[in-house]
Design an enzyme around this catalytic site. Structure first.
Site, PDB file in Angstrom:
ATOM      1  N   HIS A 167      40.409  23.221  28.513  1.00 18.33           N
ATOM      2  CA  HIS A 167      39.908  24.123  27.952  1.00 18.33           C
ATOM      3  C   HIS A 167      38.797  23.971  27.324  1.00 18.33           C
ATOM      4  O   HIS A 167      38.508  22.669  26.693  1.00 18.33           O
ATOM      5  CB  HIS A 167      40.751  24.985  26.915  1.00 18.33           C
ATOM      6  CG  HIS A 167      41.752  25.648  27.502  1.00 18.33           C
ATOM      7  ND1 HIS A 167      43.180  25.807  26.896  1.00 18.33           N
ATOM      8  CD2 HIS A 167      42.183  26.161  28.954  1.00 18.33           C
ATOM      9  CE1 HIS A 167      44.003  26.728  27.618  1.00 18.33           C
ATOM     10  NE2 HIS A 167      43.258  26.800  28.749  1.00 18.33           N
TER      11      HIS A 167
ATOM     12  N   GLU B 106      46.380  24.936  20.257  1.00 21.62           N
ATOM     13  CA  GLU B 106      46.208  23.472  20.728  1.00 21.62           C
ATOM     14  C   GLU B 106      44.989  22.885  19.774  1.00 21.62           C
ATOM     15  O   GLU B 106      44.516  23.673  19.420  1.00 21.62           O
ATOM     16  CB  GLU B 106      45.596  23.653  22.230  1.00 21.62           C
ATOM     17  CG  GLU B 106      44.258  24.751  22.450  1.00 21.62           C
ATOM     18  CD  GLU B 106      44.128  25.084  23.904  1.00 21.62           C
ATOM     19  OE1 GLU B 106      44.901  25.024  24.747  1.00 21.62           O
ATOM     20  OE2 GLU B 106      43.034  25.316  24.248  1.00 21.62           O
TER      21      GLU B 106
END
Lengths: 378, 290
Positions: free
Chosen positions: B247, B209
């Site tokens: 996150h 990511e």
């Protein structure tokens, strides 16, 4: 939590790191008597790029009066109106360095970053002259060693490492004590009075708030006073929701960061635009599901709502409960597309069936439907 | 084979009497995981799902052979409970706990290194070696035994891809997530290294990511050491600049941490690029000449 410069400097002072004498003034607090130059006037904003935006004024002669201050209070730096100004004594600078402590996450190690070219944008230095930047890994169990300090002193061209050792050791103590994720001194100046921190960038780890409740709350309250923020999107405090507004029409809720980002990409690939990113965390409750819907549905631009659920720790019966309860309380003014699978999915899907809310199995199909319902190209 | 856990791995659950610990004890046992002991201070002598509970990890290791541990202990107590695991000589800990402070986490990892132990996490969904064992949240029906190794940061994304692979008839050797950071125990690179050494793993799926440098470090390892094919997908291509997406580390700062930059490096390293789970399946089928 990022701190204002003056807050960071107060922490430096507490740990015996020298900073210039200074006073903070807020927009609502007039300057009672003018001050004699030379002084440095520094806009206190949490945004970066302050120097380049004219947020720092050096007054070499004459006096500093309310008018001089107002020149800064009318500024807006990176969308942030200036609400406080720090007036400091001007230091007699001989040389400027860069010093910071942070983490290298993938190596799980604290790192001390030092550069003999301070006062500049460190990213730029890193890009143009990477050899000038020292990155020294620190052992968290022992802290900085003397030889590491001497390595930096040599690079800085200092005759003695004694004063630098004091600053590095105290900065380490502060970094550890307050559980900061970043402490940065840029510039660390060699002045006629010795080494001094002329700027302070401090970011505290919000996860550590439980251990530093009084200190963190006091710093936060001070910031809220200055920024005069009412209730922002901080309504999500106390739970695990991340909400980022975007400018499209497909409302998005996911129960994982990775699947949320994947869905964002797939919405775009399908010709649509997401109205937001909203991720609830992988271990959540019906209440959080309900709250996520409240937050996302408050955006009146939304034309369809896409809920992407794939439960591991998360239970689909809990998620169904939150969705159904929200619809009972508020109704749905836009069509809703729910993709549901994972832990307890049979129970969750049965609850949805009884509430007459269709669920999808395939992610791409769900995305395309949500985009098409929002008037996209899919 | 598989990596890190298999049908012989004997597992201890720390925090077994809590809501998550108890539920996962049940699901893991149903799957066939050898859960041999649980620990919760003050609850010694009880049983959860037929698993004996001890007050101290040292008591559990006197009574059982323990190969690995999984922790559901709250962040506030995490540092102490991790040290307890490493001090008895357990070499692999799955740390599901979210919200551990960064300073605690670097201390925990530094301590683990002195003991030669590995940590998966924090904030990990854990791992599954399909048909053999699982430690963590991976929903069993989304996985089937096979020869594709899957590494993800995000737990949910490792379910999503597992589900797609399984539905397409492609089995997995081990599927795991390393957690969302910003401080990690095992990294994607560490896991690629283990898959490289695992004869049962033929193809590696690397799910990354935006943000940080972990994918870049994995790319460097792939370039220099790997001789197995890699398929990669980096999520967050459509992410806005300057916002953390769920996150802490998933953030594009300036032009750093973009999906495009990571994909370019991984492509140079020889990885095949997929933009959706469906494309991952297509590429694996191509690689296998199907």
């Amino acid at each position: 939590m990022k701190l204002f410069e003056f807050q960071g400097k107060r922490l430096f002072k507490e740990f015996g790191i020298a900073v210039p004498e200074g006073t903070v003034f807020t927009a609502s607090q007039p300057l009672l008597e003018s001050m004699a130059a030379p002084k440095v006037l520094k806009a206190q904003v949490l945004a970066g790029g302050r120097g380049k935006s004219g947020g720092i004024k050096v007054v070499r002669s004459g006096v500093i009066d309310q008018e001089a201050l107002n020149g800064l209070f009318t500024q807006i730096i990176e969308d942030e109106p200036v609400q406080a100004v720090l007036i400091e004594d001007m230091a007699n600078i001989l040389q400027e360095f860069y010093l910071s402590m942070t983490f290298l996450g993938s190596l799980a190690t604290p790192v001390l970053i030092a550069c003999p070219a301070g006062g500049m944008d460190i990213e730029e230095v890193a890009h143009n002259t990477p050899e000038k930047i020292l990155r020294i890994h620190l052992n968290p169990l022992t802290g900085p060693s003397d030889y590491q300090v001497r390595t930096i002193a040599k690079e800085f061209g200092l005759k003695s490492s004694k004063e630098l050792a004091h600053i590095i050791n105290q900065l380490w103590k502060m970094f550890r004590h307050y559980e900061a994720s970043l402490v940065e001194i840029n510039p660390l100046a060699l002045t006629s009075d010795g080494l001094m921190a002329l700027d302070a960038k401090v970011v505290l780890d919000e996860k550590a708030a439980f251990r530093h409740t009084a200190a963190y709350n006091a710093l936060l309250a001070e910031q809220e006073d200055i920024l005069q923020t009412g209730e922002e999107v901080s309504s999500t405090k106390g739970d695990t929701i991340t909400y980022v507004p975007l400018d499209g029409t497909v409302g998005l809720i996911s129960d994982g960061a990775g699947t949320g980002m994947l869905t964002l990409d797939l919405i775009k690939d399908s010709g649509g635009n997401a109205a937001n990113f909203c991720e609830m965390g992988g271990l959540t409750s019906p209440e959080v599901m309900y709250k996520a819907m409240e937050i996302v549905m408050a955006n009146l631009d939304i034309k369809s709502l896409l809920v992407v659920l794939i439960g591991g720790f998360n239970r689909m019966d809990d998620m169904a409960e939150g969705i159904i309860r929200y619809r009972q309380d508020h109704g749905m003014r836009v069509p809703m597309v729910v993709r549901m699978c994972g832990t307890m999915e049979e129970v969750g899907k049965e609850m949805m069936r009884q509430a007459d809310i269709p669920t999808y199995e395939d992610l791409i199909e769900a995305v395309r439907n949500a985009v098409s319902l929002a008037g996209g190209n899919a | 084979m598989a990596i890190l856990i298999n049908e012989n791995t004997q597992i201890l659950i720390q925090g077994i009497t809590g809501k998550s610990g108890a539920l996962q004890a049940k699901v893991m046992k149903q799957y066939g995981t050898k859960v041999v002991a649980g620990v919760t201070p003050g609850r010694g002598g009880q049983e959860v799902e037929g698993v004996p509970v001890y007050d101290l990890v040292s008591e559990a290791v006197r009574a059982h052979r323990i190969d690995a541990a999984i922790s559901f202990v709250p962040a506030v107590f995490a540092k102490d409970s991790c040290m307890e695991i490493f001090d008895v000589g357990i070499k692999f800990l799955v740390l599901t706990t979210e919200g551990i402070t960064d300073h605690d986490m670097v201390d925990i990892v530094a301590y683990a290194r002195t003991k030669g132990a590995r940590i998966l996490g924090p904030g990990t969904a854990g791992l599954i070696s399909p048909g053999k064992s699982k430690a963590g949240a991976h929903p069993p029906r989304m996985y089937t035994e096979g020869r594709v190794g899957v590494i993800s940061k995000s737990g949910a994304l490792s379910y999503e891809v597992g589900k797609n692979l399984t539905e397409a008839g492609i089995g997995q050797s081990t599927v795991l997530s390393v957690g969302g950071g910003p401080v990690w125990g095992m990294t994607q690179k560490d896991v690629v290294e283990l898959f490289q050494a695992d004869p049962e793993t033929e193809i590696i799926v690397l799910l990354g990511e935006i943000g940080g440098t972990m994918e870049e470090e994995a790319a460097e390892y792939i370039t220099n050491h790997l001789n197995k094919p890699v398929v990669t997908m980096i999520v967050g291509r459509a992410a806005p600049v300057g916002k953390s997406l769920g996150h802490a580390g998933a953030i594009i700062e300036g032009n750093k941490g973009t999906a495009a930059a990571k994909l370019e490096l991984l492509q140079k390293a020889g990885a095949r690029i997929a933009s959706s789970p469906r494309e991952i399946i297509q590429i694996i089928k191509e690689m296998r000449g199907e």
